[in-house]
Design a protein around this motif. Structure first.
Motif, PDB file in Angstrom:
ATOM      1  N   ALA A 251       0.822  -1.211   0.000  1.00  0.00           N
ATOM      2  CA  ALA A 251       0.000   0.000   0.000  1.00  0.00           C
ATOM      3  C   ALA A 251       0.857   1.262   0.000  1.00  0.00           C
ATOM      4  O   ALA A 251       0.365   2.344  -0.297  1.00  0.00           O
TER       5      ALA A 251
ATOM      6  N   TYR B  12       1.465 -10.944   2.325  1.00  0.00           N
ATOM      7  CA  TYR B  12       2.121 -10.646   3.589  1.00  0.00           C
ATOM      8  C   TYR B  12       3.058 -11.824   3.873  1.00  0.00           C
ATOM      9  O   TYR B  12       2.785 -12.952   3.488  1.00  0.00           O
TER      10      TYR B  12
ATOM     11  N   ARG C 117       5.298   4.779   8.339  1.00  0.00           N
ATOM     12  CA  ARG C 117       4.864   5.268   9.657  1.00  0.00           C
ATOM     13  C   ARG C 117       5.812   4.846  10.758  1.00  0.00           C
ATOM     14  O   ARG C 117       6.559   3.866  10.618  1.00  0.00           O
TER      15      ARG C 117
ATOM     16  N   VAL D 234      -1.935  -3.774  10.807  1.00  0.00           N
ATOM     17  CA  VAL D 234      -2.994  -3.459   9.855  1.00  0.00           C
ATOM     18  C   VAL D 234      -3.108  -4.619   8.884  1.00  0.00           C
ATOM     19  O   VAL D 234      -2.110  -5.033   8.327  1.00  0.00           O
TER      20      VAL D 234
ATOM     21  N   GLY E 231       3.661  -7.348   6.926  1.00  0.00           N
ATOM     22  CA  GLY E 231       2.848  -6.205   6.500  1.00  0.00           C
ATOM     23  C   GLY E 231       3.482  -4.862   6.768  1.00  0.00           C
ATOM     24  O   GLY E 231       2.954  -3.843   6.340  1.00  0.00           O
TER      25      GLY E 231
ATOM     26  N   MET F  46      -3.309   8.781   5.644  1.00  0.00           N
ATOM     27  CA  MET F  46      -3.592   7.345   5.588  1.00  0.00           C
ATOM     28  C   MET F  46      -4.544   7.094   6.761  1.00  0.00           C
ATOM     29  O   MET F  46      -4.186   7.321   7.924  1.00  0.00           O
TER      30      MET F  46
ATOM     31  N   LEU G  97       7.814  -0.147   4.855  1.00  0.00           N
ATOM     32  CA  LEU G  97       8.078   1.081   5.607  1.00  0.00           C
ATOM     33  C   LEU G  97       9.329   0.981   6.481  1.00  0.00           C
ATOM     34  O   LEU G  97       9.834   1.991   6.962  1.00  0.00           O
TER      35      LEU G  97
ATOM     36  N   TYR H  61      -0.659   9.509   9.442  1.00  0.00           N
ATOM     37  CA  TYR H  61      -1.463   8.284   9.593  1.00  0.00           C
ATOM     38  C   TYR H  61      -2.477   8.584  10.676  1.00  0.00           C
ATOM     39  O   TYR H  61      -2.145   9.178  11.718  1.00  0.00           O
TER      40      TYR H  61
ATOM     41  N   TYR I 174      -8.512   0.432   5.518  1.00  0.00           N
ATOM     42  CA  TYR I 174      -7.649   1.625   5.413  1.00  0.00           C
ATOM     43  C   TYR I 174      -7.750   2.214   4.020  1.00  0.00           C
ATOM     44  O   TYR I 174      -8.114   1.528   3.053  1.00  0.00           O
TER      45      TYR I 174
END
Ligand SMILES: NCCCC(=O)O
Length: 381
Positions: A48, A308, A52, A381, A335, A242, A339, A89, A251
Motif C-alpha cells: 500500500a 504478507y 509510519r 494493519v 505487513g 492514511m 516502511l 497516519y 484503510y
C-alpha cells in the motif's frame, strides 16, 4: 557463468535493494543481488506504500522513525523521486481497550521523538472527511507518517547500488547454497554458481525455502492481501492522511485523484496465491458502511493482491544465523516491511561489517521463538 561475490543478497524487493545499496555504498565490493523475477515483483510492488512510526513496540517505532528520515532525504541521497506524501497516519479507535493501547503507544512514541497525539473524533473527521464518527472514541495521529511509491524506492535503491558497483541479476533464481561444514562457499543459481562466503536472505514470503537451504527455520508464512483503487473523488483534501479503522482494519489513502484501499480478510488462508477475487467484498462493504459509507459510492477501477510474509508474532526476523557462518536474514515483516526497508538495510550493513547498529536488533532474531521470547506488535494493519 561463474561469479565471485563478497555477499549475495537473495531477493530484489525493498529489503534486498536497500541492503545492496547500503553495503555497496559502505564500500563492500562485489555485492551481487539475485532476483528470480523483475525487481519489486514479489510483494513490494503490491504494498500500500504507507510509511509510519506509529507502533506499539519500541523496535518498530525506531525502525519506522529511522526509515521516515531516510524516505525524507531519499531524493537527495539516493537520487530518486519516490512520491513521498507526508500526510500523516490516522488510526480510528472505537473501544476503550484500543484507546488505552494507543495512549500507551503515543507516550512511548513521544519519548522517542515521534510527534504522535490522540485526537477527538471531530478532529479526526476534519482531517479525513470521508469517515463517520458514530461509535468513534478517539483517533491517534502522527503528521510525520504518510505514503510513497514502493516501486520508485526499489528502483532508486537498485540504480544507486549499481552506481556503487553492486551487480543486480534479474530473472536469476537462487536454487541452493553450498556449504563446507558450517561455512557458506557458494550460491547456485539458474544463471550459474556464485562463489561467496556470505548470503543475505531478503526473500520475503519465499524466505522459508531459502532458510532451509542452510538448515535454518525461518518461520514465514505467506498470506494474500487485496487492495482496490477507486476513480476520482471530488473534493478530496490534498493532505488526506492514511486513514485506518482499527476495528475493521479498513484503510485508505489518496492515490492520484482517487483512493487506494484495503483491509485484512480473516477468511484468507496461508498460501502463495496472488490472484484477486471478490470474496472479500461483503466484509469490505460492511466495513465501509460502518466507518466510511461515502466509499460505497465510489467506482472501483482496479486492484491487485500481494503477499504478507507473516511470522507467528507478526514481527520481523532480522539477524544472523548461529548454526551457519555468515547467513544473515531480514524477512517476515508481516505487513510492515516496505516502511522499514531503509532502516533494515542500515542494520544489515552494520551486522555484515561487524559494527554496532543504531539499535539492538537481537530481540528480532529467528531464535526468539525457540527461546520462548516472541515479540508481538499491537498496531497491525
Ligand atoms: N500493511 C498495509 C498498511 C500499511 C501499514 O501497515 O502501515
Amino acid at each position: 557463468m561463474n561469479l565471485r561475490a563478497e555477499a549475495v543478497i537473495i531477493g530484489g524487493g525493498v529489503i534486498g535493494t536497500s541492503i545492496a545499496w547500503h553495503l555497496a555504498r559502505a564500500g563492500v565490493r562485489d555485492v551481487v543481488l539475485v532476483e528470480r523475477d523483475e525487481l519489486a515483483a514479489g510483494s513490494t510492488s503490491r504494498a500500500a506504500g504507507g510509511v509510519r512510526a506509529q507502533f506499539s513496540d519500541e523496535l518498530n517505532i525506531r525502525l519506522g522513525a529511522r526509515s521516515l528520515e531516510a524516505f525524507g532525504r531519499f531524493e537527495e541521497e539516493v537520487g530518486q523521486d519516490i512520491g513521498l506524501h507526508r500526510v500523516g497516519y490516522l488510526f480510528l479507535l472505537s473501544t476503550p481497550g484500543q484507546v488505552a493501547s494507543f495512549e500507551a503507544g503515543v507516550r512511548l512514541q513521544n519519548s522517542l521523538g515521534v510527534p504522535s497525539r490522540l485526537l477527538a473524533p471531530e478532529e479526526a473527521r476534519r482531517l479525513s472527511p470521508l469517515i463517520r464518527t458514530d461509535g468513534l472514541l478517539a483517533a491517534a495521529y502522527s503528521p510525520d507518517d504518510g505514503h510513497c511509491t514502493p516501486e520508485a524506492v526499489v528502483h532508486g535503491y537498485a540504480r544507486a547500488a549499481r552506481a556503487h558497483g553492486a551487480r543486480i541479476l534479474r530473472h536469476t533464481e537462487a536454487t541452493g547454497i553450498e556449504l563446507r561444514g558450517d561455512t557458506i562457499t557458494a550460491v547456485s543459481t539458474t544463471l550459474g554458481r556464485i562463489e561467496t562466503g556470505t548470503v543475505v536472505c531478503a526473500a520475503g514470503a519465499w524466505s522459508r525455502a531459502v532458510g532451509a537451504m542452510v538448515g535454518l527455520d525461518l518461520p514465514v508464512r505467506p498470506l494474500r492481501r487485496q487492495i482496490a483503487v477507486t476513480g476520482p473523488v471530488p473534493g478530496l483534501p490534498a493532505a488526506l492522511p492514511m486513514t485506518i479503522d482499527f476495528t475493521t482494519s479498513l484503510y485508505f489513502h489518496r492515490e492520484g485523484p482517487g483512493l487506494l484501499l484495503g483491509m485484512s480478510d480473516p477468511d484468507e488462508r496461508p498460501g502463495f496465491a496472488t490472484d484477486s477475487h471478490d470474496r472479500w467484498i461483503p466484509r469490505l462493504t460492511e466495513a465501509m458502511q460502518q466507518r466510511a459509507p461515502a466509499l460505497l459510492e465510489l467506482p472501483r477501477t482496479g486492484g491487485w493482491a500481494g503477499l504478507y510474509e507473516n511470522t507467528p508474532d507478526h514481527n520481523a526476523l532480522i539477524g544472523e544465523a548461529t548454526s551457519v557462518s555468515r547467513f544473515l536474514y531480514a524477512t517476515g515483516f508481516s505487513g510492515h516491511g516496505f516502511l522499514q526497508g531503509p532502516a533494515v538495510g542500515e542494520v544489515i550493513r552494520d551486522l555484515y561489517l561487524g559494527r554496532v547498529p543504531f539499535l539492538d536488533i537481537s530481540p528480532l532474531s529467528a531464535g526468539r521463538f525457540t527461546a520462548g521470547a516472541p515479540r508481538p506488535e499491537a498496531n497491525l494493519v
